[in-house]
Design a protein around this motif. Structure first.
Motif, PDB file in Angstrom:
ATOM      1  N   LEU A   1       6.646  32.846   1.294  1.00  0.00           N
ATOM      2  CA  LEU A   1       6.943  32.303   2.628  1.00  0.00           C
ATOM      3  C   LEU A   1       5.766  32.463   3.588  1.00  0.00           C
ATOM      4  O   LEU A   1       5.883  32.190   4.782  1.00  0.00           O
ATOM      5  CB  LEU A   1       8.192  32.976   3.213  1.00  0.00           C
ATOM      6  N   ALA A   2       4.634  32.948   3.069  1.00  0.00           N
ATOM      7  CA  ALA A   2       3.436  33.025   3.907  1.00  0.00           C
ATOM      8  C   ALA A   2       2.894  31.610   4.089  1.00  0.00           C
ATOM      9  O   ALA A   2       3.154  30.730   3.277  1.00  0.00           O
ATOM     10  CB  ALA A   2       2.394  33.924   3.260  1.00  0.00           C
TER      11      ALA A   2
ATOM     12  N   ILE B   1      14.450  26.694  -2.516  1.00  0.00           N
ATOM     13  CA  ILE B   1      14.317  27.193  -1.154  1.00  0.00           C
ATOM     14  C   ILE B   1      14.755  28.647  -1.086  1.00  0.00           C
ATOM     15  O   ILE B   1      15.638  29.071  -1.828  1.00  0.00           O
ATOM     16  CB  ILE B   1      15.175  26.410  -0.134  1.00  0.00           C
ATOM     17  N   ALA B   2      14.116  29.372  -0.173  1.00  0.00           N
ATOM     18  CA  ALA B   2      14.548  30.736   0.069  1.00  0.00           C
ATOM     19  C   ALA B   2      15.361  30.703   1.354  1.00  0.00           C
ATOM     20  O   ALA B   2      14.873  30.282   2.406  1.00  0.00           O
ATOM     21  CB  ALA B   2      13.346  31.649   0.235  1.00  0.00           C
TER      22      ALA B   2
ATOM     23  N   SER C   1       8.965  37.520   7.804  1.00  0.00           N
ATOM     24  CA  SER C   1       8.796  37.779   6.375  1.00  0.00           C
ATOM     25  C   SER C   1       7.939  36.774   5.621  1.00  0.00           C
ATOM     26  O   SER C   1       8.134  35.567   5.742  1.00  0.00           O
ATOM     27  CB  SER C   1      10.193  37.791   5.744  1.00  0.00           C
ATOM     28  N   PRO C   2       7.045  37.285   4.786  1.00  0.00           N
ATOM     29  CA  PRO C   2       6.333  36.427   3.834  1.00  0.00           C
ATOM     30  C   PRO C   2       7.116  36.310   2.531  1.00  0.00           C
ATOM     31  O   PRO C   2       6.668  35.668   1.589  1.00  0.00           O
ATOM     32  CB  PRO C   2       5.053  37.227   3.571  1.00  0.00           C
TER      33      PRO C   2
ATOM     34  N   SER D   1      11.485  33.606   8.277  1.00  0.00           N
ATOM     35  CA  SER D   1      10.323  33.420   7.419  1.00  0.00           C
ATOM     36  C   SER D   1       9.091  33.172   8.303  1.00  0.00           C
ATOM     37  O   SER D   1       9.204  32.674   9.422  1.00  0.00           O
ATOM     38  CB  SER D   1      10.563  32.269   6.451  1.00  0.00           C
ATOM     39  N   ILE D   2       7.932  33.538   7.794  1.00  0.00           N
ATOM     40  CA  ILE D   2       6.687  33.282   8.540  1.00  0.00           C
ATOM     41  C   ILE D   2       6.593  31.786   8.838  1.00  0.00           C
ATOM     42  O   ILE D   2       6.163  31.370   9.904  1.00  0.00           O
ATOM     43  CB  ILE D   2       5.455  33.793   7.757  1.00  0.00           C
ATOM     44  N   LYS D   3       7.073  30.973   7.877  1.00  0.00           N
ATOM     45  CA  LYS D   3       7.047  29.516   8.092  1.00  0.00           C
ATOM     46  C   LYS D   3       7.821  29.121   9.353  1.00  0.00           C
ATOM     47  O   LYS D   3       7.440  28.200  10.062  1.00  0.00           O
ATOM     48  CB  LYS D   3       7.651  28.800   6.883  1.00  0.00           C
ATOM     49  N   THR D   4       8.921  29.825   9.618  1.00  0.00           N
ATOM     50  CA  THR D   4       9.742  29.499  10.793  1.00  0.00           C
ATOM     51  C   THR D   4       9.021  29.821  12.104  1.00  0.00           C
ATOM     52  O   THR D   4       9.150  29.097  13.088  1.00  0.00           O
ATOM     53  CB  THR D   4      11.072  30.289  10.742  1.00  0.00           C
TER      54      THR D   4
END
Ligand SMILES: Nc1ncnc2c1ncn2[C@@H]1O[C@H](COP(=O)(O)OP(=O)(O)OP(=O)(O)O)[C@@H](O)[C@H]1O
Ligand code: SF4
Ligand SMILES: [Mg+2]
Lengths: 144, 442
Positions: free
Chosen positions: B307-308, B60-61, B193-194, B218-221
């Motif tokens: 994270l894209a 995980i980042a 962020s990606p 993160s972009i995921k968030t």
């Protein structure tokens, strides 16, 4: 490869007319010197000089051998071949002097800068050559 | 901040101790020990390769959370250029900016504008002789870290200017605080962020003493939150956005930084393993006639960031529509926007490669490593937890592994022991009284 006292030695065979793997020996030497913690400026000087000599055996002779000796005092490589030899070493040492044929120049070699660069980067450079017998180039870089 | 902070960490519960990540890591920074992966902190460059390869999503980042926004009275969003290409339902850049505003950000400052600022500074620098050529971009933090650890000879080539994210953060905060007359301490600047390495670039930056970014999301968030807002947007509500044009937006994909420059002598390389190959050649002085190198750790550039959300190829296809709809660049850049662009800390090589600080000792260890390599089977199976037999040999001389970690060596040793025991057993005298027993007696 081996060690006697405080010495690391490495040996490589440089294949003829193999432009893809040309440079592999100097690149392996670089990795080794990094592991030994040699100062990176010295690594750079030594491996660029060695790379030029390695390429010369590929281009001008039919491959050859490299013998590297590392001690806490100095880095030394002897690159030898059984190629055509250099008739006039003084001339060969001049910037821009090259006998590389056209197809080699098209590949980006043959600027006549190899030997002058070796001289610039090495602390000591010895070129011994006999026409019809071969060439031995010895490059030394001192660690202190 | 800890010297070896990095954003990529392991979720121990999810890790199955397989060998996928150790094999893919470009700096050989992962080992498996006692059935779980561990990351060697000093060697990790946060490129995100392991995040992509782990089949169990155990890597995980670390990034900030949505709740962290509430720590600040005012919040500024810095959308990475790659955010624009993530959504099928965002026909324009303005849609993305509007969605961020609807989510409660008080101001949106495009990192694409930061990118245009960096481009114009880079163009100026390339006109001078002040750098060793080729100049290497410092925009990708994973690449900067790679150079710091493994390519010290290239440190002079590294462009010592702040990243688009930093330039955006500095200007965003300045503009917002001046316009609304608020104190910078009340304002939180969040990069969207990606990228896993950008979190590290904020928490433990290289080249600058302190980041101007307060948080990384993160972009995921943000993806689903934004997706829902995008569906609600009516065209007449769209904001004007003239901060950045195509030049800045195009930085999202590989080659984007390079095409924005005024020189033709450019080399753009993407994918960390390819970057390493180019750096090896650069160290040999065998790359000629190149003025500038754009190097992205991720294949496809930041659109391929770990994270894209959107598939990289789909996202790259979407860059085309921006080419048609956007001006070539945003509002012209004022001198005041280019202040304080230079790095304020030197980049110091961290040698994580050498076997010992004493050369004689290093030579002894090297020699031992070579003979260990001869003993190992050269299968690079990974069962020992190291990425290759050579890496295990190195771990052994470094004192962090044992030769019996190799199952082949272990088997050999066990067999030898068994043979020795058999040999000993045959030399044992019979037990007293045993020879008089008949079959069946106990
Ligand atoms: N090992 C060798 N065997 C035979 N001739 C050699 C050897 N090394 C060098 N020479 C001769 O010396 C000349 C000069 O060598 P140098 O390395 O300086 O230039 P080059 O190899 O021709 O070009 P460049 O190194 O710039 O690609 C060569 O063109 C060749 O004639
Ligand atoms: S290419 Fe972009 S997303 Fe990938 S590590 Fe570099 S800056 Fe981050
Ligand atoms: Mg040459």
């Amino acid at each position: 490869m081996g060690l006697s006292g405080q010495k690391v030695t490495l040996r490589y065979t440089i294949a003829a007319e193999d432009f893809i793997s040309a440079g592999e020996a100097s690149s392996h030497v670089k990795k080794t010197l990094n592991k030994l913690g040699i100062r990176h400026e010295l690594i750079k000087r030594f491996t660029i000089a060695m790379y030029e000599a390695e390429i010369n055996t590929v281009i001008h002779a039919s491959g050859g051998e490299a013998y590297v000796e590392i001690t806490p005092e100095k880095l030394m490589v002897k690159i030898s071949d059984n190629g055509p030899g250099i008739p006039d070493i003084e001339k060969a040492m001049m910037e821009g002097w090259s006998t590389a044929p056209e197809h080699i120049r098209e590949m980006g070699f043959g600027a006549g800068m190899g030997l002058p660069n070796m001289k610039r980067y090495a602390d000591d450079l010895a070129v011994e050559s006999e026409v019809g017998v071969g060439t031995v180039v010895t490059i030394t870089v001192y660690l202190s | 901040m800890d010297d070896y902070y990095h954003s990529v960490v392991l979720d121990n519960k999810l890790c199955k101790g397989c060998t996928n990540c150790i094999k893919k890591c470009p700096t050989e920074a992962i080992r498996v020990r006692n059935g779980k992966a561990i990351i060697i902190n000093e060697k990790c460059i946060d490129c995100g390769e392991c995040l992509r390869t782990c089949p169990y999503k155990a890597k995980i980042a670390q990034t900030d959370t949505w709740d962290d926004l509430s720590k600040f009275k005012y919040r500024i969003a810095l959308p990475a250029p790659s955010l624009y290409m993530q959504f099928a339902n965002a026909p324009s850049k303005e849609h993305v900016i509007k969605a961020l505003q609807m989510l409660g950000f008080d101001y949106v400052y495009e990192v694409a504008r930061g990118a245009e600022i960096v481009t114009s500074i880079t163009n100026k620098i390339l006109k001078t002789e002040s750098y060793q050529r080729p100049v290497i971009s410092s925009a990708c933090p994973a690449v900067v870290k790679l150079i710091q650890l493994n390519y010290p000879n290239l440190i002079p080539n590294l462009l010592k200017i702040k990243s688009p994210m930093e330039m955006a953060a500095i200007n965003a905060k300045k503009e917002f605080c001046e316009e609304h007359n608020v104190s910078p301490s009340e304002v939180g600047v969040f990069f969207i962020s990606p990228c896993a390495a950008k979190m590290t670039a904020v928490k433990s930056p290289i080249g600058i003493s302190k980041s101007n970014v307060d948080g990384v999301l993160s972009i995921k968030t943000v993806y689903f939150r934004m997706f829902k807002q995008l569906a609600k947007i009516k065209d007449e509500e769209l904001p004007d956005s003239n901060q950045a044009g195509y030049k800045g937006v195009r930085w999202a994909a590989d080659g984007g930084e390079a095409v924005a420059l005024n020189t033709e002598k450019i080399l753009a390389v993407d994918g960390i393993h390819n970057v390493i190959k180019i750096f090896e050649e650069l160290e040999n002085d065998s790359i000629e006639d190149v003025d500038f190198i754009e190097a992205s750790a991720c294949t496809g550039g930041c659109l391929g960031g770990p994270l894209a959300v959107e598939n990289m190829f789909v996202a790259t296809a979407r860059t085309k529509k921006f080419k048609e709809s956007l001006p070539s660049h945003g509002l012209s850049i004022a001198d005041s926007e280019m202040e304080e662009y230079e790095f304020d800390c030197p980049i110091i090589h961290k040698d994580v490669t050498k076997l010992d600080t004493d050369i004689s000792e290093a030579m002894r260890k090297y020699d031992r490593m070579v003979s260990l390599c001869d003993e190992l089977p050269a299968l690079d199976c990974g069962a020992c937890g190291a990425p290759s037999c050579k890496a295990l040999a190195e771990d052994i001389v470094r004192g962090i592994a044992d030769i019996t970690d190799c199952i082949f060596v272990l088997r050999r040793k066990v067999r030898k022991l068994a043979e020795e025991m058999m040999a000993l057993e045959s030399r044992m005298p019979p037990v007293i009284g045993e020879e008089n027993k008949k079959d069946g007696d106990i």
